[in-house]
Design a protein around this motif. Structure first.
Motif, PDB file in Angstrom:
ATOM      1  N   ASP A   1       8.723   8.463   1.228  1.00  0.00           N
ATOM      2  CA  ASP A   1       7.453   8.003   0.656  1.00  0.00           C
ATOM      3  C   ASP A   1       6.549   7.530   1.790  1.00  0.00           C
ATOM      4  N   LEU A   2       5.428   8.199   1.999  1.00  0.00           N
ATOM      5  CA  LEU A   2       4.478   7.746   3.010  1.00  0.00           C
ATOM      6  C   LEU A   2       3.955   6.357   2.652  1.00  0.00           C
ATOM      7  N   VAL A   3       3.786   5.504   3.654  1.00  0.00           N
ATOM      8  CA  VAL A   3       3.151   4.213   3.419  1.00  0.00           C
ATOM      9  C   VAL A   3       1.697   4.437   3.002  1.00  0.00           C
ATOM     10  N   GLY A   4       1.202   3.555   2.143  1.00  0.00           N
ATOM     11  CA  GLY A   4      -0.186   3.642   1.703  1.00  0.00           C
ATOM     12  C   GLY A   4      -0.429   4.646   0.607  1.00  0.00           C
ATOM     13  N   GLU A   5       0.638   5.229   0.050  1.00  0.00           N
ATOM     14  CA  GLU A   5       0.509   6.211  -1.018  1.00  0.00           C
ATOM     15  C   GLU A   5       1.222   5.701  -2.272  1.00  0.00           C
ATOM     16  N   PRO A   6       1.053   6.364  -3.424  1.00  0.00           N
ATOM     17  CA  PRO A   6       1.552   5.820  -4.691  1.00  0.00           C
ATOM     18  C   PRO A   6       3.045   6.058  -4.933  1.00  0.00           C
ATOM     19  N   GLY A   7       3.855   5.629  -3.976  1.00  0.00           N
ATOM     20  CA  GLY A   7       5.304   5.673  -4.128  1.00  0.00           C
ATOM     21  C   GLY A   7       5.849   4.265  -4.119  1.00  0.00           C
ATOM     22  N   LEU A   8       7.008   4.095  -3.495  1.00  0.00           N
ATOM     23  CA  LEU A   8       7.643   2.781  -3.433  1.00  0.00           C
ATOM     24  C   LEU A   8       7.690   2.220  -2.019  1.00  0.00           C
ATOM     25  N   SER A   9       6.923   2.814  -1.107  1.00  0.00           N
ATOM     26  CA  SER A   9       6.803   2.265   0.241  1.00  0.00           C
ATOM     27  C   SER A   9       5.671   1.245   0.288  1.00  0.00           C
ATOM     28  N   ALA A  10       5.568   0.553   1.408  1.00  0.00           N
ATOM     29  CA  ALA A  10       4.533  -0.477   1.575  1.00  0.00           C
ATOM     30  C   ALA A  10       3.130   0.132   1.441  1.00  0.00           C
ATOM     31  N   PRO A  11       2.141  -0.654   1.001  1.00  0.00           N
ATOM     32  CA  PRO A  11       0.787  -0.147   0.811  1.00  0.00           C
ATOM     33  C   PRO A  11      -0.045  -0.073   2.087  1.00  0.00           C
ATOM     34  N   SER A  12       0.537  -0.363   3.238  1.00  0.00           N
ATOM     35  CA  SER A  12      -0.235  -0.382   4.483  1.00  0.00           C
ATOM     36  C   SER A  12      -0.731   1.016   4.846  1.00  0.00           C
ATOM     37  N   ARG A  13      -1.902   1.054   5.492  1.00  0.00           N
ATOM     38  CA  ARG A  13      -2.507   2.321   5.891  1.00  0.00           C
ATOM     39  C   ARG A  13      -2.871   2.268   7.374  1.00  0.00           C
ATOM     40  N   PRO A  14      -1.953   2.667   8.236  1.00  0.00           N
ATOM     41  CA  PRO A  14      -2.249   2.676   9.671  1.00  0.00           C
ATOM     42  C   PRO A  14      -3.403   3.633   9.966  1.00  0.00           C
ATOM     43  N   PRO A  15      -4.218   3.337  10.962  1.00  0.00           N
ATOM     44  CA  PRO A  15      -5.329   4.225  11.297  1.00  0.00           C
ATOM     45  C   PRO A  15      -4.845   5.601  11.725  1.00  0.00           C
ATOM     46  N   LEU A  16      -5.554   6.625  11.275  1.00  0.00           N
ATOM     47  CA  LEU A  16      -5.154   7.996  11.588  1.00  0.00           C
ATOM     48  C   LEU A  16      -5.489   8.380  13.028  1.00  0.00           C
TER      49      LEU A  16
END
Length: 282
Positions: free
Chosen positions: A84-99
């Motif tokens: 599950d990518l972070v910051g996406e609608p799964g069960l990982s953390a909601p953080s969104r590192p800069p691309l």
């Protein structure tokens, strides 16, 4: 409620659907939670413990359920890790590192380390394809084979903020369904379940809206691992022709497949991916 969701009710609906999908996984699985500096990362693992590892990365507005059928095919010969990518609608953390940094690659390094994976095959679709390609460029020593489905960062991004702006502004279920069909390219009656899931997700989820950075020619020339690229010729999100042109010119050893009549959502590629990974392993 996490800021990546539009409402607590939307978050609950998305998570409830995801948990039902996890319960219906077609082969036995393990659920792993890996701590990283970006927060906890959720991973679904299946396949023989002693088989070669493969890591699957889903696209924007999705979670590991996008790989459910393909993962079952790959698990016949591989130890499959659906992340599950972070910051996406799964069960990982909601953080969104800069691309526009190495933050996502560093996150993926931590995930691989936490799973006990050294070298691996890496498969990604859409945003996950961009993350996979970014990691292959930055950490080529860790990637034994690379498979990209409708990846970002190669051809021109042909829509701007479509998922964030278009879907919420349409009125009525029919309008939302037309929008989902336009974005995904899915139109067959058999795709109804997928369309329902996408529509529900983007009704309650706030996707990333920034453009994906484009990889330089020099970065692509440096890819030496076995590589497979699959695109649809009717992709509404990325310029498939541009993707194919750049890959063929800059990664000449790559295998490239263009699926006729196919949009951005590329499904049911488990057998193709399995054959590619078997060939890549020698």
């Amino acid at each position: 409620m996490s800021a990546i969701y539009r409402s607590p009710a939307g978050e609950r609906a998305i998570r409830d659907r995801y948990r039902r999908d996890l319960d219906a996984w077609p082969v036995p699985v393990e659920h792993r939670r890996v701590p990283t500096r970006q927060g906890e990362t959720f991973v679904v693992v299946c396949g023989p413990r002693d088989a070669p590892p493969v890591v699957l990365l889903h696209g924007s507005g999705a979670n590991t359920s996008a790989w459910r059928e393909d993962a079952a095919v790959l698990a016949r010969r591989n130890r499959v890790h659906c992340v599950d990518l972070v910051g996406e609608p799964g069960l990982s953390a909601p953080s969104r590192p800069p691309l526009d940094s190495d933050a996502l690659s560093a996150w993926l390094d931590e995930v691989l380390d936490g799973l006990g994976i050294g070298g691996t095959a890496l498969v990604g679709t859409s945003l996950g394809g961009w993350v996979a390609l970014d990691h292959a460029v930055r950490r080529p020593e860790r990637i034994r084979a690379l498979a990209l489905l409708c990846p970002g960062g190669l051809g021109r991004q042909t829509t701007e903020r479509i998922l964030a702006a278009l879907l919420p502004r349409l009125f009525g279920a029919r309008g939302r369904r037309r929008s989902v069909r336009a974005v995904t390219g899915l139109r067959d009656p058999e795709d109804r379940e997928v369309l329902d899931a996408v529509q529900e997700t983007f009704s309650g989820f706030r996707p990333r809206t920034e453009r994906l950075p484009v990889f330089s020619d020099d970065a692509l020339r440096g890819l030496a691992m076995p590589t497979l690229v699959i695109v649809g010729d009717r992709d509404a999100m990325f310029d498939s022709r541009g993707t194919v042109r750049r890959v063929r010119a800059l990664v000449p050893h790559a295998a490239v497949t263009v699926l006729p009549g196919t949009g951005h959502a590329i499904l049911g590629q488990g057998e193709t991916l399995s054959a590619f990974l078997a060939d890549a392993a020698g």
